[in-house]
Write a protein that holds these residues in place. Structure first.
Motif, PDB file in Angstrom:
ATOM      1  N   MET A   1       0.833  -1.194   0.000  1.00  0.00           N
ATOM      2  CA  MET A   1       0.000   0.000   0.000  1.00  0.00           C
ATOM      3  C   MET A   1       0.876   1.256   0.000  1.00  0.00           C
ATOM      4  SD  MET A   1      -3.246  -1.088   0.198  1.00  0.00           S
ATOM      5  CE  MET A   1      -4.242   0.131   1.045  1.00  0.00           C
ATOM      6  N   PHE A   2       0.423   2.283  -0.766  1.00  0.00           N
ATOM      7  CA  PHE A   2       1.076   3.587  -0.799  1.00  0.00           C
ATOM      8  C   PHE A   2       2.555   3.494  -1.171  1.00  0.00           C
ATOM      9  CE2 PHE A   2      -2.576   3.942   2.039  1.00  0.00           C
ATOM     10  CZ  PHE A   2      -3.250   5.006   1.455  1.00  0.00           C
ATOM     11  N   LYS A   3       2.818   2.683  -2.209  1.00  0.00           N
ATOM     12  CA  LYS A   3       4.169   2.562  -2.742  1.00  0.00           C
ATOM     13  C   LYS A   3       4.238   3.077  -4.179  1.00  0.00           C
ATOM     14  CE  LYS A   3       5.850   0.449   0.908  1.00  0.00           C
ATOM     15  NZ  LYS A   3       6.842   1.094   1.790  1.00  0.00           N
ATOM     16  N   GLY A   4       3.234   3.831  -4.600  1.00  0.00           N
ATOM     17  CA  GLY A   4       3.246   4.422  -5.932  1.00  0.00           C
ATOM     18  C   GLY A   4       2.730   3.525  -7.034  1.00  0.00           C
ATOM     19  N   LYS A   5       2.139   2.375  -6.688  1.00  0.00           N
ATOM     20  CA  LYS A   5       1.618   1.467  -7.697  1.00  0.00           C
ATOM     21  C   LYS A   5       0.157   1.133  -7.407  1.00  0.00           C
ATOM     22  CE  LYS A   5       6.054  -0.879  -8.560  1.00  0.00           C
ATOM     23  NZ  LYS A   5       6.251  -0.510  -9.978  1.00  0.00           N
ATOM     24  N   ALA A   6      -0.602   0.895  -8.475  1.00  0.00           N
ATOM     25  CA  ALA A   6      -1.968   0.411  -8.312  1.00  0.00           C
ATOM     26  C   ALA A   6      -1.937  -1.041  -7.844  1.00  0.00           C
ATOM     27  CB  ALA A   6      -2.731   0.518  -9.624  1.00  0.00           C
ATOM     28  N   ILE A   7      -2.940  -1.435  -7.098  1.00  0.00           N
ATOM     29  CA  ILE A   7      -3.091  -2.824  -6.671  1.00  0.00           C
ATOM     30  C   ILE A   7      -4.316  -3.390  -7.375  1.00  0.00           C
ATOM     31  CG2 ILE A   7      -3.615  -4.344  -4.728  1.00  0.00           C
ATOM     32  CD1 ILE A   7      -2.051  -2.419  -2.942  1.00  0.00           C
ATOM     33  N   VAL A   8      -4.136  -4.503  -8.062  1.00  0.00           N
ATOM     34  CA  VAL A   8      -5.225  -5.146  -8.799  1.00  0.00           C
ATOM     35  C   VAL A   8      -5.492  -6.505  -8.174  1.00  0.00           C
ATOM     36  CG1 VAL A   8      -6.048  -5.935 -11.047  1.00  0.00           C
ATOM     37  CG2 VAL A   8      -4.534  -3.948 -10.901  1.00  0.00           C
ATOM     38  N   LEU A   9      -6.713  -6.710  -7.722  1.00  0.00           N
ATOM     39  CA  LEU A   9      -7.107  -7.956  -7.065  1.00  0.00           C
ATOM     40  C   LEU A   9      -8.062  -8.715  -7.973  1.00  0.00           C
ATOM     41  CD1 LEU A   9      -6.920  -9.643  -4.473  1.00  0.00           C
ATOM     42  CD2 LEU A   9      -8.847  -8.341  -3.571  1.00  0.00           C
ATOM     43  N   MET A  10      -7.583  -9.842  -8.516  1.00  0.00           N
ATOM     44  CA  MET A  10      -8.356 -10.634  -9.467  1.00  0.00           C
ATOM     45  C   MET A  10      -8.936 -11.870  -8.775  1.00  0.00           C
ATOM     46  SD  MET A  10      -7.946  -8.884 -12.265  1.00  0.00           S
ATOM     47  CE  MET A  10      -8.468 -10.023 -13.551  1.00  0.00           C
ATOM     48  N   GLY A  11      -9.941 -12.446  -9.394  1.00  0.00           N
ATOM     49  CA  GLY A  11     -10.548 -13.669  -8.875  1.00  0.00           C
ATOM     50  C   GLY A  11     -12.003 -13.741  -9.272  1.00  0.00           C
ATOM     51  N   GLN A  84      -0.800  10.872 -11.782  1.00  0.00           N
ATOM     52  CA  GLN A  84      -1.058  12.260 -11.408  1.00  0.00           C
ATOM     53  C   GLN A  84      -1.539  12.428  -9.963  1.00  0.00           C
ATOM     54  OE1 GLN A  84      -3.295  14.503 -14.352  1.00  0.00           O
ATOM     55  NE2 GLN A  84      -2.602  13.149 -15.998  1.00  0.00           N
ATOM     56  N   MET A  85      -1.826  11.320  -9.280  1.00  0.00           N
ATOM     57  CA  MET A  85      -2.271  11.382  -7.891  1.00  0.00           C
ATOM     58  C   MET A  85      -1.408  10.432  -7.063  1.00  0.00           C
ATOM     59  SD  MET A  85      -6.378  11.367  -8.787  1.00  0.00           S
ATOM     60  CE  MET A  85      -6.923  11.631  -7.107  1.00  0.00           C
ATOM     61  N   LYS A  86      -0.141  10.766  -6.970  1.00  0.00           N
ATOM     62  CA  LYS A  86       0.839   9.835  -6.408  1.00  0.00           C
ATOM     63  C   LYS A  86       0.662   9.588  -4.911  1.00  0.00           C
ATOM     64  CE  LYS A  86       4.361  10.746  -9.923  1.00  0.00           C
ATOM     65  NZ  LYS A  86       4.199   9.444 -10.579  1.00  0.00           N
ATOM     66  N   ASP A  87      -0.064  10.469  -4.229  1.00  0.00           N
ATOM     67  CA  ASP A  87      -0.299  10.275  -2.802  1.00  0.00           C
ATOM     68  C   ASP A  87      -1.536   9.435  -2.521  1.00  0.00           C
ATOM     69  OD1 ASP A  87      -1.858  12.315  -3.906  1.00  0.00           O
ATOM     70  OD2 ASP A  87      -2.219  13.210  -1.926  1.00  0.00           O
ATOM     71  N   VAL A  88      -2.200   8.977  -3.578  1.00  0.00           N
ATOM     72  CA  VAL A  88      -3.449   8.219  -3.447  1.00  0.00           C
ATOM     73  C   VAL A  88      -3.209   6.759  -3.803  1.00  0.00           C
ATOM     74  CG1 VAL A  88      -5.793   7.938  -4.354  1.00  0.00           C
ATOM     75  CG2 VAL A  88      -4.877  10.230  -3.936  1.00  0.00           C
ATOM     76  N   GLN A  89      -3.716   5.843  -2.969  1.00  0.00           N
ATOM     77  CA  GLN A  89      -3.626   4.407  -3.276  1.00  0.00           C
ATOM     78  C   GLN A  89      -4.831   3.997  -4.100  1.00  0.00           C
ATOM     79  OE1 GLN A  89      -1.158   1.885  -2.587  1.00  0.00           O
ATOM     80  NE2 GLN A  89      -2.466   1.078  -4.211  1.00  0.00           N
ATOM     81  N   LEU A  90      -4.577   3.471  -5.283  1.00  0.00           N
ATOM     82  CA  LEU A  90      -5.632   2.975  -6.165  1.00  0.00           C
ATOM     83  C   LEU A  90      -5.699   1.455  -6.070  1.00  0.00           C
ATOM     84  CD1 LEU A  90      -7.732   3.284  -8.440  1.00  0.00           C
ATOM     85  CD2 LEU A  90      -5.827   3.279 -10.072  1.00  0.00           C
ATOM     86  N   VAL A  91      -6.901   0.933  -5.830  1.00  0.00           N
ATOM     87  CA  VAL A  91      -7.119  -0.514  -5.767  1.00  0.00           C
ATOM     88  C   VAL A  91      -8.273  -0.849  -6.706  1.00  0.00           C
ATOM     89  CG1 VAL A  91      -7.636  -2.510  -4.308  1.00  0.00           C
ATOM     90  CG2 VAL A  91      -6.390  -0.556  -3.349  1.00  0.00           C
TER      91      VAL A  91
END
Length: 363
Positions: A1-11, A84-91
């Motif tokens: 979390m909050f490492k500059g990458k999106a997290i994608v949860l598949m299943g 463009q929103m580097k302080d935001v965690q995208l999941v």
């Protein structure tokens, strides 16, 4: 979390992706939740800018996009947020790699961590109520599987599984694959269900179902990318008589398999107990290796003389071979040709008596 990458949860649907994220972001102040199933969200995301998303986000530090595969050009939208929103965690969650993975790969190259959530695992249930209790429930799990709602619906497993099987068939697979002949897809799934543990011929399936081979291949690819089934190729390296380009097909969950063929007979009364045990063991091993980040290639091994090993893992060049027997008393030895061709390979017979070694990490 909050490492500059999106997290994608598949299943697949109903494995608990949304419930898991609700535990991580328990209140409206923790994250902005958007559902790709909502038409207004789909429309909003088509014209989304970072500035507008900032206004919607407010003071929250995370964005959750549920069922993201429903949103047009979702990869580009997620790229905008990530860049463009580097302080935001995208999941983001998705129930179909058929749509979501293809849309994310190019726009989000190097910008995402991707994980897969499976139905509940043997290891998770052991952690929940102990090894002894879960081993006592093993015959029940072999028939009804591990979908969360199935596990928590004691006495109503059949109805839940029928609902889940219908959801698989009509909500995801048909829509995402643009498949018109739902009866053919159901017949194909049933044919695969009856062949669990056996080699699968696409031409034989085509003949059984009444469609052409290319359509069979296309349907199987979609079913795999919707996390219903998975393929196991044949290992072929050293011997002329090893089978090449063959495959077996398994289900991620025994309960779904049994629902498709409407057979919930108990293990003591079944003629397919060996196939169920093999399917269960391999699917549980996949969960274990994925959750523990143990990277390996998976195969089965067979010669033209029908000498066979159920399951082989190749990890860092080291082969580990496994044979699955529901009856612990059945004697099994490693095939001579395999031992000669792969003298450094490990070999183990997996039965209900030693199953925990295979999926809890002590093997």
């Amino acid at each position: 979390m909050f490492k500059g990458k999106a997290i994608v949860l598949m299943g697949s649907r109903q494995t608990g992706k949304t419930s898991l994220l609700a535990e991580i972001f328990p209140s409206e102040q923790d994250a902005l939740w958007l559902s790709g199933d909502d038409v207004d969200v789909q429309g909003m995301m088509e014209n989304m800018t970072a500035q507008r998303m900032r206004m919607l986000l407010g003071d929250r530090k995370a964005i959750v996009i549920d069922e993201a595969q429903r949103i047009k050009d979702i990869g580009l939208r997620m790229k905008i947020i990530t860049d463009q929103m580097k302080d935001v965690q995208l999941v983001a969650t998705g129930s179909s790699a058929f749509e979501l993975a293809n849309r994310l790969n190019e726009p989000l190259t190097g910008r995402k961590w991707e994980y897969q959530l499976y139905p509940l695992s043997f290891a998770e249930m052991v952690a929940h109520h102990g090894l002894l209790t879960e081993k006592r429930l093993l015959t029940h799990r072999l028939v009804y599987g591990y979908y969360p709602e199935v596990v928590t619906s004691a006495g109503n497993e059949r109805n839940v599984l029928k609902m889940l099987a219908d959801s698989y068939m009509y909500k995801d697979v048909l829509a995402m694959g643009n498949i018109k002949k739902s009866d053919k897809l159901l017949t194909l799934l049933q044919a695969i269900a009856f062949q669990v543990g056996d080699q699968v011929s696409y031409s034989e399936l085509a003949s059984t179902v009444g469609i052409d081979v290319k359509t069979v291949e296309s349907y199987i690819d979609i079913l795999e990318k919707c996390y219903i089934i998975f393929r196991l190729p044949s290992l072929s390296r050293n011997l002329r008589n090893e089978l090449k380009n063959n495959r077996k097909i398994y289900f991620y969950d025994n309960g779904i398999r049994n629902a498709l063929i409407s057979n919930f007979s108990q293990m003591e009364l079944r003629t397919d107990s060996g196939a169920l045990w093999e399917n269960f063991a391999i699917s549980e091993r996949i969960k274990f290796t994925a959750y523990n980040q143990l990277w390996c290639n998976r195969y089965f091994w067979r010669t033209h003389e029908q000498k066979e090993i159920d399951y082989v893992e190749d990890s860092d060049g080291i082969l580990s071979a496994f044979e699955f027997k529901y009856n612990p008393k059945k004697k099994v030895t490693v095939p001579k040709h395999f031992a000669e061709a792969y003298p450094d390979a490990k070999f183990k017979v997996i039965t209900p008596d030693n199953f925990e070694e295979f999926v809890l990490g002590s093997f």
